[in-house]
Design a protein around this motif. Structure first.
Motif, mmCIF file in Angstrom:
data_model
loop_
_atom_site.group_PDB
_atom_site.id
_atom_site.type_symbol
_atom_site.label_atom_id
_atom_site.label_comp_id
_atom_site.label_asym_id
_atom_site.label_seq_id
_atom_site.Cartn_x
_atom_site.Cartn_y
_atom_site.Cartn_z
ATOM 1 N N VAL A 398 0.992 -1.251 -0.139
ATOM 2 C CA VAL A 398 -0.117 -0.117 0.104
ATOM 3 C C VAL A 398 0.866 1.334 -0.101
ATOM 4 N N SER A 399 1.860 1.095 0.631
ATOM 5 C CA SER A 399 2.780 2.422 0.814
ATOM 6 C C SER A 399 3.573 2.689 -0.568
ATOM 7 N N ILE A 400 4.044 1.387 -1.187
ATOM 8 C CA ILE A 400 4.663 1.591 -2.486
ATOM 9 C C ILE A 400 3.575 2.286 -3.650
ATOM 10 N N ILE A 401 2.289 1.863 -3.482
ATOM 11 C CA ILE A 401 1.350 2.298 -4.487
ATOM 12 C C ILE A 401 1.135 3.816 -4.186
ATOM 13 N N ASN A 402 0.967 4.103 -2.887
ATOM 14 C CA ASN A 402 0.629 5.615 -2.486
ATOM 15 C C ASN A 402 1.967 6.561 -2.924
ATOM 16 N N SER A 403 3.214 6.235 -2.951
ATOM 17 C CA SER A 403 4.356 6.796 -3.060
ATOM 18 C C SER A 403 4.238 6.958 -4.370
ATOM 19 N N LEU A 404 4.163 5.972 -5.451
ATOM 20 C CA LEU A 404 4.455 6.159 -6.752
ATOM 21 C C LEU A 404 3.255 7.089 -7.309
ATOM 22 N N ALA A 405 2.059 7.141 -6.769
ATOM 23 C CA ALA A 405 0.900 7.856 -7.025
ATOM 24 C C ALA A 405 1.283 9.150 -6.859
ATOM 25 N N GLN A 406 1.850 9.392 -5.565
ATOM 26 C CA GLN A 406 2.371 10.947 -5.378
ATOM 27 C C GLN A 406 3.378 11.416 -6.202
ATOM 28 N N ASP A 407 4.677 10.559 -6.339
ATOM 29 C CA ASP A 407 5.479 10.608 -7.424
ATOM 30 C C ASP A 407 4.824 11.114 -8.767
ATOM 31 N N HIS A 408 3.955 10.518 -9.304
ATOM 32 C CA HIS A 408 3.398 11.170 -10.517
ATOM 33 C C HIS A 408 2.831 12.487 -10.546
ATOM 34 N N HIS A 409 2.105 12.564 -9.454
ATOM 35 C CA HIS A 409 1.272 14.015 -9.099
ATOM 36 C C HIS A 409 2.455 15.179 -8.869
ATOM 37 N N LYS A 410 3.496 14.711 -8.377
ATOM 38 C CA LYS A 410 4.704 15.661 -8.366
ATOM 39 C C LYS A 410 5.326 15.782 -9.861
ATOM 40 N N ARG A 411 5.193 14.738 -10.517
ATOM 41 C CA ARG A 411 6.044 14.690 -11.871
ATOM 42 C C ARG A 411 5.154 15.804 -13.047
ATOM 43 N N ILE A 412 3.703 15.762 -13.022
ATOM 44 C CA ILE A 412 2.955 16.352 -13.914
ATOM 45 C C ILE A 412 2.612 17.892 -13.303
ATOM 46 N N HIS A 413 3.020 18.192 -11.865
ATOM 47 C CA HIS A 413 2.742 19.470 -11.625
ATOM 48 C C HIS A 413 4.048 20.392 -11.448
ATOM 49 N N LYS A 414 5.287 19.810 -11.924
ATOM 50 C CA LYS A 414 6.343 20.360 -11.811
ATOM 51 C C LYS A 414 7.287 20.315 -13.013
ATOM 52 N N SER A 415 7.988 21.279 -13.393
ATOM 53 C CA SER A 415 8.736 21.273 -14.644
ATOM 54 C C SER A 415 9.942 22.286 -14.233
ATOM 55 N N PRO A 416 10.948 22.473 -15.072
ATOM 56 C CA PRO A 416 12.063 23.323 -14.852
ATOM 57 C C PRO A 416 11.690 24.797 -14.738
ATOM 58 N N SER A 417 10.648 25.010 -15.405
ATOM 59 C CA SER A 417 10.082 26.648 -15.277
ATOM 60 C C SER A 417 9.094 26.387 -14.114
ATOM 61 N N GLY A 418 8.664 25.365 -13.461
ATOM 62 C CA GLY A 418 7.839 25.441 -12.464
ATOM 63 C C GLY A 418 6.450 25.397 -12.833
ATOM 64 N N LYS A 419 5.875 25.358 -13.927
ATOM 65 C CA LYS A 419 4.679 25.391 -14.452
ATOM 66 C C LYS A 419 4.374 23.647 -14.688
ATOM 67 N N ARG A 420 2.942 23.682 -14.678
ATOM 68 C CA ARG A 420 2.642 22.347 -15.080
ATOM 69 C C ARG A 420 2.787 21.822 -16.522
ATOM 70 N N LYS A 421 3.063 20.496 -16.377
ATOM 71 C CA LYS A 421 3.516 19.789 -17.700
ATOM 72 C C LYS A 421 2.079 19.379 -18.415
ATOM 73 N N SER A 422 1.112 18.979 -17.810
ATOM 74 C CA SER A 422 0.072 18.314 -18.478
ATOM 75 C C SER A 422 -1.103 18.249 -17.685
ATOM 76 N N LYS A 423 -2.519 18.037 -18.123
ATOM 77 C CA LYS A 423 -3.523 17.900 -17.197
ATOM 78 C C LYS A 423 -3.881 16.550 -16.650
ATOM 79 N N ASP A 424 -4.563 16.333 -15.493
ATOM 80 C CA ASP A 424 -5.062 15.315 -14.964
ATOM 81 C C ASP A 424 -5.537 14.527 -15.883
#
Length: 424
Positions: A398-424
């Motif tokens: 369960v912890s691994i599933i939660n951690s990877l889901a949060q990593d993906h949220h971090k990935r799509i909301h953060k880019s080098p310019s600090g802007k969101r890359k894609s939509k949910d």
């Protein structure tokens, strides 16, 4: 003279006009500067508010709050990781081709009869034994705090079983690892394998060192993620932002908890002492060692400095300390004292001592080749331990599933310019 007076008045009027113009210009400049500062502060405030909202949204991505969205993000992150892994593998074609050749050679040799089969069989068994403990070590430390505690579940009980068998058999000359289905005392006692702490340590050295090396490998993801973020110029990771916030709070003399002070101490030790600081942090049970990997990656400390110190600290120093502790804790004298202490506990003393003595007697009987029936009755303690293991494995998944889901949220909301890359 009238002409001179006119010229003088004209000059005075011109100076006054110039002075007024400079004053107005200076006033406009101050107002413009104040507007810029105000605008910058409002932008910073808005940015902090947005980051706080994103952190709150990310923290809510757990199975018991948002199960469908968490699973959706989890599978997306798994797909991204598999894609990146395939790309990285395709870029190392020589290594991939060499690995395939080795695998093909092993398969061919395994299916061709000859005198090499015995040696090859022993090598395969020993290799799988090492990979097994190496994998358990990786599972124990990977995932930024979500690791499976495989020392408590597997390695610790294994060392305890070897220790109990040594004292029961009066020697350590039972088969070398990997053991058969169970440890069985040898028919004769070998004097060179007398029961000492050093000999027990020698008996379990392969398992302990492989497990320690696995924990060192499990510390690499935080290091590489922080290093990649620093080299790409993107925003700092959440964990490093937390450290920066703690440093600011410490400078302002704000009260910090013991955990926060320990985090700052770990970061400073790694930054100032380098190799020996990392070695010190890796050589003791330290749940905050992930911060050392993040710090080393952020400050671009060389890979072999970080991994070399981590490997020595975890696979040699720390594992020796933990193994000796388990060996001493499970010698006959301390076990008898522990059972005597349990017998003094009111109300439940008789029940607990009965469970412990029954469990120990069953283990000792197995060392002498007993309990050979296929259907064996399990003690309450054994059933309880199995339930604990199952519970911890489920929590780990369960912890691994939660951690990877949060990593993906971090990935799509953060880019080098600090802007969101894609939509949910």
């Amino acid at each position: 003279m009238p002409g001179a007076s006119a010229v003088k008045r004209k000059g005075n009027d011109s100076g006054t006009h110039s002075s007024n113009h400079n004053s107005v210009k200076h006033s406009n400049g101050d107002a413009h500067q104040r507007n810029n500062i105000s605008q910058k502060n409002s932008q910073e405030k808005g940015k902090n508010t947005k980051n706080s909202a994103l952190l709150k949204e990310r923290a809510s991505l757990v199975l018991w709050r948002k199960p469908f969205k968490t699973l959706q993000y989890f599978f997306k992150e798994v797909f991204v990781l598999l894609y990146r892994l395939s790309v990285n593998i395709s870029q190392h074609r020589i290594a991939l081709f060499s690995t395939l050749l080795v695998v093909i050679a092993i398969v061919v040799l395994s299916n061709v009869s000859g005198p090499h089969q015995d040696a090859l069989g022993k090598i395969k068994i020993q290799a799988w034994w090492c990979v097994y403990w190496l994998g358990l070590g990786v599972l124990s430390s990977i995932g930024l705090g979500t690791g499976l505690h495989t020392f408590v579940l597997y390695l610790g009980p294994h060392i305890a079983a070897v220790t109990l068998a040594a004292y029961e058999c009066g020697s350590l000359n039972f088969p070398e690892p990997p053991y058969p289905d169970k440890i069985v005392c040898a028919a004769s006692v070998d004097p060179s394998w007398s029961v000492t702490v050093w000999n027990i340590l020698r008996k379990v050295r392969v398992e302990a060192m492989m497990w320690g090396a696995g924990t060192a490998l499990g510390e690499l993801p935080p290091y590489f993620m922080a290093r990649a973020a620093r080299l790409s110029g993107s925003n700092s990771d959440d964990e490093f932002q937390e450290l920066e916030a703690l440093e600011k709070a410490q400078k302002k003399n704000k009260p910090l908890s013991r955990i926060d002070r320990l985090k700052l101490y770990t970061e400073k030790l790694v930054k100032k002492a380098g190799f020996f600081g990392i070695l010190a942090c890796a050589s003791i049970p330290n749940p905050l060692f992930d911060l050392a990997g993040i710090t080393c990656g952020h400050f671009l400390i060389p890979f072999w400095t970080f991994f070399g110190a981590t490997l020595i600290g975890k696979a040699i120093i720390k594992m020796s300390i933990q193994t000796v502790f388990v060996i001493i804790a499970f010698n006959e004298t301390l076990i008898d004292r522990f059972i005597s202490f349990i017998a003094k506990v009111p109300v439940i003393s008789e029940y607990l001592t009965l469970i412990l003595t029954q469990f120990l007697s069953e283990q000792k009987e197995k060392f002498h080749g007993g309990s050979k029936s296929k259907v064996e009755s399990k003690s309450i303690l054994a059933v309880g331990l199995e339930m604990v293991v199952v519970t911890m494995v489920i929590f780990f998944l369960v912890s691994i599933i939660n951690s990877l889901a949060q990593d993906h949220h971090k990935r799509i909301h953060k880019s080098p310019s600090g802007k969101r890359k894609s939509k949910d």
